[in-house]
Structure formats: C-alpha cells, structure tokens
Scaffold this motif. Sequence first.
Motif, PDB file in Angstrom:
ATOM      1  N   SER A  61       0.832  -1.202   0.000  1.00 59.37           N
ATOM      2  CA  SER A  61       0.000   0.000   0.000  1.00 59.37           C
ATOM      3  C   SER A  61       0.869   1.256   0.000  1.00 59.37           C
ATOM      4  CB  SER A  61      -0.891  -0.016   1.247  1.00 59.37           C
ATOM      5  OG  SER A  61      -1.290   1.307   1.536  1.00 59.37           O
ATOM      6  N   LYS A  62       0.457   2.219  -0.833  1.00 59.46           N
ATOM      7  CA  LYS A  62       1.199   3.495  -0.874  1.00 59.46           C
ATOM      8  C   LYS A  62       1.091   4.236   0.447  1.00 59.46           C
ATOM      9  CE  LYS A  62       0.354   4.207  -5.736  1.00 59.46           C
ATOM     10  NZ  LYS A  62      -0.211   5.055  -6.769  1.00 59.46           N
ATOM     11  N   ARG A  63       0.038   3.899   1.204  1.00 55.03           N
ATOM     12  CA  ARG A  63      -0.181   4.622   2.459  1.00 55.03           C
ATOM     13  C   ARG A  63       0.552   3.987   3.630  1.00 55.03           C
ATOM     14  NH1 ARG A  63      -4.976   5.219  -0.122  1.00 55.03           N
ATOM     15  NH2 ARG A  63      -5.872   3.355   0.822  1.00 55.03           N
ATOM     16  N   ASN A  64       1.404   3.004   3.368  1.00 59.60           N
ATOM     17  CA  ASN A  64       2.115   2.406   4.514  1.00 59.60           C
ATOM     18  C   ASN A  64       2.953   3.480   5.212  1.00 59.60           C
ATOM     19  OD1 ASN A  64       5.150   1.959   4.164  1.00 59.60           O
ATOM     20  ND2 ASN A  64       4.395   1.224   2.189  1.00 59.60           N
ATOM     21  N   ILE A  65       3.000   3.353   6.524  1.00 58.38           N
ATOM     22  CA  ILE A  65       3.527   4.438   7.354  1.00 58.38           C
ATOM     23  C   ILE A  65       4.978   4.807   7.015  1.00 58.38           C
ATOM     24  CG2 ILE A  65       4.201   2.926   9.302  1.00 58.38           C
ATOM     25  CD1 ILE A  65       2.391   6.156   9.853  1.00 58.38           C
ATOM     26  N   ILE A  66       5.750   3.803   6.626  1.00 59.71           N
ATOM     27  CA  ILE A  66       7.158   4.111   6.307  1.00 59.71           C
ATOM     28  C   ILE A  66       7.230   4.922   5.014  1.00 59.71           C
ATOM     29  CG2 ILE A  66       9.469   3.118   5.983  1.00 59.71           C
ATOM     30  CD1 ILE A  66       8.687   1.832   8.367  1.00 59.71           C
ATOM     31  N   ASN A  67       6.354   4.585   4.070  1.00 60.25           N
ATOM     32  CA  ASN A  67       6.352   5.366   2.826  1.00 60.25           C
ATOM     33  C   ASN A  67       5.937   6.809   3.112  1.00 60.25           C
ATOM     34  OD1 ASN A  67       6.660   5.584  -0.034  1.00 60.25           O
ATOM     35  ND2 ASN A  67       4.438   5.634  -0.228  1.00 60.25           N
ATOM     36  N   PHE A  70       8.595   8.383   5.904  1.00 60.34           N
ATOM     37  CA  PHE A  70      10.026   8.383   5.584  1.00 60.34           C
ATOM     38  C   PHE A  70      10.311   8.609   4.099  1.00 60.34           C
ATOM     39  CE2 PHE A  70      10.059   6.587   9.772  1.00 60.34           C
ATOM     40  CZ  PHE A  70      11.226   7.088  10.330  1.00 60.34           C
ATOM     41  N   VAL A  71       9.863   7.696   3.224  1.00 60.40           N
ATOM     42  CA  VAL A  71      10.307   7.803   1.823  1.00 60.40           C
ATOM     43  C   VAL A  71       9.789   9.073   1.159  1.00 60.40           C
ATOM     44  CG1 VAL A  71      10.567   6.600  -0.367  1.00 60.40           C
ATOM     45  CG2 VAL A  71      10.292   5.281   1.741  1.00 60.40           C
ATOM     46  N   LYS A  72       8.538   9.426   1.439  1.00 63.30           N
ATOM     47  CA  LYS A  72       7.992  10.637   0.814  1.00 63.30           C
ATOM     48  C   LYS A  72       8.715  11.906   1.269  1.00 63.30           C
ATOM     49  CE  LYS A  72       4.622   9.644  -2.014  1.00 63.30           C
ATOM     50  NZ  LYS A  72       4.491  10.346  -3.306  1.00 63.30           N
ATOM     51  N   ARG A  73       9.482  11.784   2.363  1.00 64.66           N
ATOM     52  CA  ARG A  73      10.339  12.911   2.789  1.00 64.66           C
ATOM     53  C   ARG A  73      11.778  12.426   2.803  1.00 64.66           C
ATOM     54  NH1 ARG A  73       6.282  14.352   7.728  1.00 64.66           N
ATOM     55  NH2 ARG A  73       4.549  14.653   6.315  1.00 64.66           N
ATOM     56  N   GLY A  74      12.071  11.566   1.846  1.00 67.92           N
ATOM     57  CA  GLY A  74      13.326  10.809   1.870  1.00 67.92           C
ATOM     58  C   GLY A  74      14.581  11.658   1.903  1.00 67.92           C
ATOM     59  N   TRP A  75      14.574  12.756   1.131  1.00 66.24           N
ATOM     60  CA  TRP A  75      15.828  13.529   1.110  1.00 66.24           C
ATOM     61  C   TRP A  75      16.036  14.251   2.436  1.00 66.24           C
ATOM     62  CZ3 TRP A  75      19.890  12.375  -1.280  1.00 66.24           C
ATOM     63  CH2 TRP A  75      20.987  13.243  -1.232  1.00 66.24           C
ATOM     64  N   HIS A 178      10.912   6.678  -6.640  1.00 61.71           N
ATOM     65  CA  HIS A 178      11.295   5.992  -5.405  1.00 61.71           C
ATOM     66  C   HIS A 178      12.610   5.237  -5.600  1.00 61.71           C
ATOM     67  CE1 HIS A 178       7.581   7.085  -3.543  1.00 61.71           C
ATOM     68  NE2 HIS A 178       7.692   6.224  -2.537  1.00 61.71           N
ATOM     69  N   THR A 179      12.720   4.545  -6.738  1.00 62.42           N
ATOM     70  CA  THR A 179      13.970   3.808  -6.997  1.00 62.42           C
ATOM     71  C   THR A 179      15.138   4.781  -6.999  1.00 62.42           C
ATOM     72  OG1 THR A 179      12.802   2.140  -8.262  1.00 62.42           O
ATOM     73  CG2 THR A 179      15.168   2.356  -8.698  1.00 62.42           C
ATOM     74  N   MET A 241      10.646  -3.272  -1.496  1.00 63.99           N
ATOM     75  CA  MET A 241       9.186  -3.204  -1.620  1.00 63.99           C
ATOM     76  C   MET A 241       8.787  -2.531  -2.944  1.00 63.99           C
ATOM     77  SD  MET A 241       8.053  -4.778   0.897  1.00 63.99           S
ATOM     78  CE  MET A 241       9.517  -5.780   0.934  1.00 63.99           C
ATOM     79  N   THR A 242       9.511  -1.471  -3.308  1.00 68.55           N
ATOM     80  CA  THR A 242       9.239  -0.821  -4.601  1.00 68.55           C
ATOM     81  C   THR A 242       9.448  -1.834  -5.722  1.00 68.55           C
ATOM     82  OG1 THR A 242       9.964   1.311  -3.731  1.00 68.55           O
ATOM     83  CG2 THR A 242       9.930   1.100  -6.116  1.00 68.55           C
ATOM     84  N   CYS A 243      10.523  -2.626  -5.611  1.00 73.81           N
ATOM     85  CA  CYS A 243      10.837  -3.606  -6.667  1.00 73.81           C
ATOM     86  C   CYS A 243       9.733  -4.651  -6.785  1.00 73.81           C
ATOM     87  CB  CYS A 243      12.159  -4.314  -6.364  1.00 73.81           C
ATOM     88  SG  CYS A 243      13.532  -3.212  -6.471  1.00 73.81           S
ATOM     89  N   ILE A 244       9.153  -5.023  -5.644  1.00 78.50           N
ATOM     90  CA  ILE A 244       8.152  -6.093  -5.671  1.00 78.50           C
ATOM     91  C   ILE A 244       6.790  -5.563  -6.127  1.00 78.50           C
ATOM     92  CG2 ILE A 244       6.860  -7.713  -4.211  1.00 78.50           C
ATOM     93  CD1 ILE A 244       9.394  -8.086  -2.554  1.00 78.50           C
ATOM     94  N   TYR A 245       6.410  -4.388  -5.637  1.00 78.51           N
ATOM     95  CA  TYR A 245       5.017  -3.970  -5.815  1.00 78.51           C
ATOM     96  C   TYR A 245       4.766  -2.827  -6.800  1.00 78.51           C
ATOM     97  CZ  TYR A 245       4.269  -6.774  -1.632  1.00 78.51           C
ATOM     98  OH  TYR A 245       4.221  -7.800  -0.731  1.00 78.51           O
ATOM     99  N   PHE A 246       5.788  -2.081  -7.181  1.00 75.30           N
ATOM    100  CA  PHE A 246       5.497  -0.865  -7.952  1.00 75.30           C
ATOM    101  C   PHE A 246       6.342  -0.771  -9.223  1.00 75.30           C
ATOM    102  CE2 PHE A 246       4.644  -0.102  -3.480  1.00 75.30           C
ATOM    103  CZ  PHE A 246       3.352   0.419  -3.508  1.00 75.30           C
TER     104      PHE A 246
END
Length: 274
Positions: A61-67, A70-75, A178-179, A241-246
């Motif tokens: 899910s795109k809404r997973n808490i880590i995404n 963390f990732v959406k504010r990755g930099w 994301h990659t 996770m990106t590799c598997i699902y997106f």
Amino acid sequence: MDTQSFSANPVIEKATNTSVVTRILRQLHTSNRLILMLYPLTLLLGQLYQFGPNEPTYFASKRNIINVLFVKRGWLWTAIAYFILLAYRLSLPASSLVATKPRYRLSRMIARFLVATLYWVVFTQWFFGLPIMDRVFVFTGGKCNGGVQIQDSLVNVSSATCRSVGGTWLGGHDPSGHTFLLIHSSLFLWYELSPFLDEFLTIYRAGRNDSKSRKSILVALPTHLKLIIALLILWWWMFLMTCIYFHSFFEKISGLIWAYVEVVLVYMIFRHLL
Ligand SMILES: CCCCCCCC/C=C\CCCCCCCC(=O)SCCNC(=O)CCNC(=O)[C@H](O)C(C)(C)COP(=O)(O)O
Ligand SMILES: Nc1ncnc2c1ncn2[C@@H]1O[C@H](COP(=O)(O)O)[C@@H](OP(=O)(O)O)[C@H]1O
C-alpha cells in the motif's frame, strides 16, 4: 583490491594514468563494489519474487507508514543522517586518519552534500520547469489524464501537480522516483560513511584483545554510525518493496541508472575536485 594496492602498481599507474576508466577502477574498493552490486541484485530479486505467490502485504500500500513518513520525505531524512555524520566528523580527534584527509574537510563534505541535493532536485523536483523524471515521461508520450491535460512538454504539470488535481499519469516511460531517491540516498550515505566505518573497524580489530574492547561490534559502534546504518537498512527494505510492488522493470532500471550516474561522476571521475 583497494585504492592503494591498485595505484601502487607502477605499470598500471604509468599506462593508464589519466583515463576515466582508471579513475573508476581505482575507486571500486571491495566494500563499495559490494554495495554497488546490492541494488541491481535487489531489483532482480524483487523481479523474481513477482513470479512467486506475491500476496499483497502491508507494504504493497502506498499509504504504509514508512512510505508516508520516511520515503515521501526521503531527502530530508538523508540530509538529517548526513548532518549526524558531519557531527561525528567534528567529534573526531585531529589525529584521526579520516580527519586528516583533505577530502573529509567539513567544507568538502558540505559541497558534496549540496551537489547530491542539487542532483536530487533536478531529477525529482524542478529542472527549469518539470523535473527530469517528468520530462522523460512527457517526452515518451506520457500524459496527465483525468485532472488536467498536458498540452505540450513545456507546460508545467509535474507528476506531483497531476496527482494533486486528481489526475493519473498515463502512458510514456515514467522513471521510478522511489527507486532513484532510495538508491541515490543510499549510495551517497554509503560512500560518505565507508571511510569512517573503515577507520572504526581498524581500531576495533586492533583492540580486540584488550579487555575493554571485548564488547560486541554492534555495541562498540558509535551511535552516530548506528543511526546512519539503520537508515540505510530502511532504505534498502523500501527499495525491495518498490521492486516487488510498484512500477515496471524498465522504469526501475532508469531510476537506478540515474542514481548510479551521480556516484560515477562525484566519487570516481571528479573525485579529485569534490
Ligand atoms: C555540523 C552541521 C553543519 C551544517 C552545515 C549545513 C550547510 C548546509 C547548507 C545548506 C542547507 C541546504 C539544506 C538542504 C536540506 C534539504 C532538506 C530537504 O531535503 S527538505 C525536502 C524534503 N522533501 C523530500 O525529501 C521529498 C522526497 N520525495 C521525493 O523526492 C518524491 O516524492 C519521490 C521522488 C520519492 C517520488 O516522487 P513521486 O512524484 O512519485 O511521489
Ligand atoms: N516502497 C514503496 N512503498 C509504498 N509506496 C510506494 C513504494 N514505492 C513506490 N510507491 C508508490 O508508487 C508510486 C510510484 O512511485 P515512484 O514513481 O516514486 O517510484 C507512488 O505513488 P504516489 O505517487 O501515488 O504516492 C509511490 O508512493
């Protein structure tokens, strides 16, 4: 093979002194070589996993808490990790091996951070209008459907704007942001961290017989370095996770290639400048 053993070979040194290939080969330390192999191998692993049962998990899910956090504010998180490394660098005694290297002067470390930030900005945020990843998408026939339509490649509708007006990115080749972000951040942090880790490991191994130094390596590792390694592990997991699902395989390959180009430029070809 490390840098010293390679460049200490006078025949190789003389024959290929200034070539770009030599600069690249010189910088492929064993540990960095392993890290460089990790992300393409992870991409392949994620691809193979898709042939398996592939039950969607929480991370699909795109809404997973880590995404979201963390990732959406990755930099931002990568920048925080780097400031922690800068603080660690400042805490080292002047006699420390890394502290005596001109490359690890604070000014040069900050310069490399700014270059890495600029590189992230132009690929994912802004490049005289659309960021490069969105320009690739529009150039290859992609459109924002549903919300607003992109009239031509110069109209300023980024993937982020498209989403915010309820549109969907359709068609074209859409390099995986994301990659790119996860690999770019990870390689940057790894290349910056590895000399500090090398020095710590050397001191740790030398003192292993000393009763005070019999702590396990994980306990002995300075907290600053532990935090950075924790973020590197989190980034690797989210990349898997990106590799598997997106995204499609080739969209992840283009995100990956763009991230590797920065490492080749900053840590291999123009290493002497930055
Ligand atoms: C000892 C301390 C000395 C300190 C000296 C510091 C000197 C530094 C000088 C200048 C400071 C510059 C500061 C820059 C800090 C950068 C902080 C940030 O990055 S804030 C922005 C945070 N935003 C993100 O991280 C967004 C990440 N997301 C994306 O890139 C995209 O969403 C995506 C690529 C992940 C996906 O794209 P999408 O469109 O598919 O969602
Ligand atoms: N590891 C991950 N976990 C959750 N969502 C992910 C993800 N990797 C990619 N995505 C989502 O997949 C979409 C495409 O990602 P990207 O182009 O950045 O690679 C994005 O959706 P949204 O843009 O709707 O958030 C992103 O949030």
